[in-house]
Design a protein around this motif. Structure first.
Motif, PDB file in Angstrom:
ATOM      1  N   ALA A   1      33.315  79.936  36.744  1.00  0.00           N
ATOM      2  CA  ALA A   1      33.597  78.394  36.033  1.00  0.00           C
ATOM      3  C   ALA A   1      33.255  77.536  37.239  1.00  0.00           C
ATOM      4  O   ALA A   1      32.987  78.028  38.310  1.00  0.00           O
ATOM      5  N   HIS A   2      32.928  76.290  36.917  1.00  0.00           N
ATOM      6  CA  HIS A   2      32.627  75.270  37.793  1.00  0.00           C
ATOM      7  C   HIS A   2      33.871  74.568  38.319  1.00  0.00           C
ATOM      8  O   HIS A   2      34.793  74.822  37.750  1.00  0.00           O
ATOM      9  N   GLY A   3      33.834  74.182  39.732  1.00  0.00           N
ATOM     10  CA  GLY A   3      35.000  73.521  40.192  1.00  0.00           C
ATOM     11  C   GLY A   3      35.009  73.499  41.671  1.00  0.00           C
ATOM     12  O   GLY A   3      34.022  73.345  42.254  1.00  0.00           O
ATOM     13  N   GLY A   4      36.257  73.649  42.534  1.00  0.00           N
ATOM     14  CA  GLY A   4      36.256  73.570  43.679  1.00  0.00           C
ATOM     15  C   GLY A   4      35.892  75.037  44.448  1.00  0.00           C
ATOM     16  O   GLY A   4      35.531  75.953  43.705  1.00  0.00           O
ATOM     17  N   PRO A   5      36.080  74.992  45.763  1.00  0.00           N
ATOM     18  CA  PRO A   5      35.821  76.040  46.574  1.00  0.00           C
ATOM     19  C   PRO A   5      36.613  77.351  46.046  1.00  0.00           C
ATOM     20  O   PRO A   5      35.895  78.489  46.218  1.00  0.00           O
ATOM     21  N   GLU A   6      37.535  77.131  45.349  1.00  0.00           N
ATOM     22  CA  GLU A   6      38.390  78.212  44.767  1.00  0.00           C
ATOM     23  C   GLU A   6      37.580  79.308  43.790  1.00  0.00           C
ATOM     24  O   GLU A   6      38.032  80.345  43.495  1.00  0.00           O
TER      25      GLU A   6
END
Length: 342
Positions: A8-13
């Motif tokens: 999924a798209h998002g932060g470093p996590e």
């Protein structure tokens, strides 16, 4: 195989080391055992996502790859198992007029490895056989992974778009970045005078080591004022732009009458103000440039092989620390390329 992927798209996590199926070579493809894969800001942008980007998850990141061919598909004759190679991150359809004329970065189905198609931050990668080139023997695999995308990009922008000529002055922004390192060296190779900017004196000293003639700390100095001082108020013939919003308005002011601004990216934002009066009155040319072609990579490879261009590796991290590598890029904590090793 192990691969650095997002679901999924998002932060470093969202970046995780996963077990994914081994790639198999389709007809016309080869499977490369990855020895090294470099990070780019593109990895961060893909991770975050943008309107119109459609990926098949899990998506493997990574545009820059060096390794050894492990298997070849049907119809492949010029590449064999055991060949040490670098992989071109530029992928055209291979069938249209633009691809056949050597302009695959203008192909309507143009893709970049790790952006639109699965990338190489993995233990193995399947790519078209036409996308692999012999690794220069003088380079380690880590060094060989540190130059394709950035050097192709800078070469295409300066040689084919801006048509930089000997004796001209070029302003290279963010000389400590991967593409900045490439642009400084390519401009010097072409016989230009280079004014390089960076955000720290330490990076500026390293830029001098790559051939920069003059340096400007854009955090403590006004780079337009410095450019005017260094050019007897004329300005530069060429601006190599990839920072975007933070530098764009002043880049226009730093250009000489009749100057060319070639833009290859927008790390700090894509929507800067543009005072069109400066563009038309001073007859500036604004030249967009995306990646490069296989021909560009072959030209770069020749000069790398001769030692006239050299990739700069900031540090090497294990593939499992790809998330940490992205953080270093975001913080501009590197000079040159961060390389991951499976």
């Amino acid at each position: 195989m192990k691969a650095l992927a997002i679901r999924a798209h998002g932060g470093p996590e969202v970046v995780n080391l996963e077990d994914l199926p081994e790639p198999q070579p389709a007809p016309g493809q080869v499977v490369v055992g990855v020895k090294a894969a470099a990070l780019n800001h593109l990895d961060i942008w893909v991770r975050k996502g943008w309107f119109g980007l459609k990926l098949a998850f899990p998506h493997v990141l990574g545009s820059d790859v060096a390794g050894v061919v492990e298997a070849v598909g049907a119809g492949v004759e010029d590449v064999k198992a055991g060949d040490a190679v670098v992989v071109s991150p530029s992928v055209g359809c291979g069938r249209c007029e633009r691809c056949f004329s050597g302009h695959e970065n203008l192909c309507r189905r143009f893709a970049i490895l790790g952006e639109d198609v699965p990338g190489g931050q993995a233990e193995r990668l399947a790519v078209p056989a036409r996308s692999v080139f012999p690794k220069p023997a003088r380079l380690s695999f880590e060094e060989a992974a540190a130059f394709p995308l950035t050097f192709m990009t800078a070469w295409h922008a300066l040689v084919h778009r801006a048509k930089l000529r000997p004796g001209e002055t070029v302003l290279v922004h963010a000389a400590g970045s991967g593409v900045g390192v490439a642009a400084v060296q390519i401009a010097k190779l072409l016989g230009a005078r280079v004014i390089a900017t960076a955000g720290s004196d330490a990076k500026l000293e390293k830029a001098k080591g790559l051939g920069a003639d003059e340096v400007v700390n854009y955090e403590t100095q006004d780079f337009v004022r410095e450019v005017k001082r260094l050019t007897d108020r004329k300005g530069v013939e060429v601006v190599f732009e990839h920072v975007g919003k933070k530098t764009w308005e002043k880049s226009i002011l730093a250009a000489a009458v009749g100057g060319r601004i070639t833009t290859v990216g927008a790390t700090t934002g894509f929507d800067p103000l543009t005072d069109l009066r400066h563009v038309f009155f001073r007859q500036l040319s604004i030249l967009g440039s995306t990646m490069g072609t296989a021909g560009d990579l072959l030209e770069v490879l020749r000069f790398v092989d001769e030692g006239k261009l050299r990739p700069v590796v900031d540090r090497v991290l294990p593939l499992s620390e790809g998330r940490e590598g992205q953080a270093l890029l975001s913080e501009r904590a590197q000079f040159g390329k961060i390389v991951l090793k499976p």
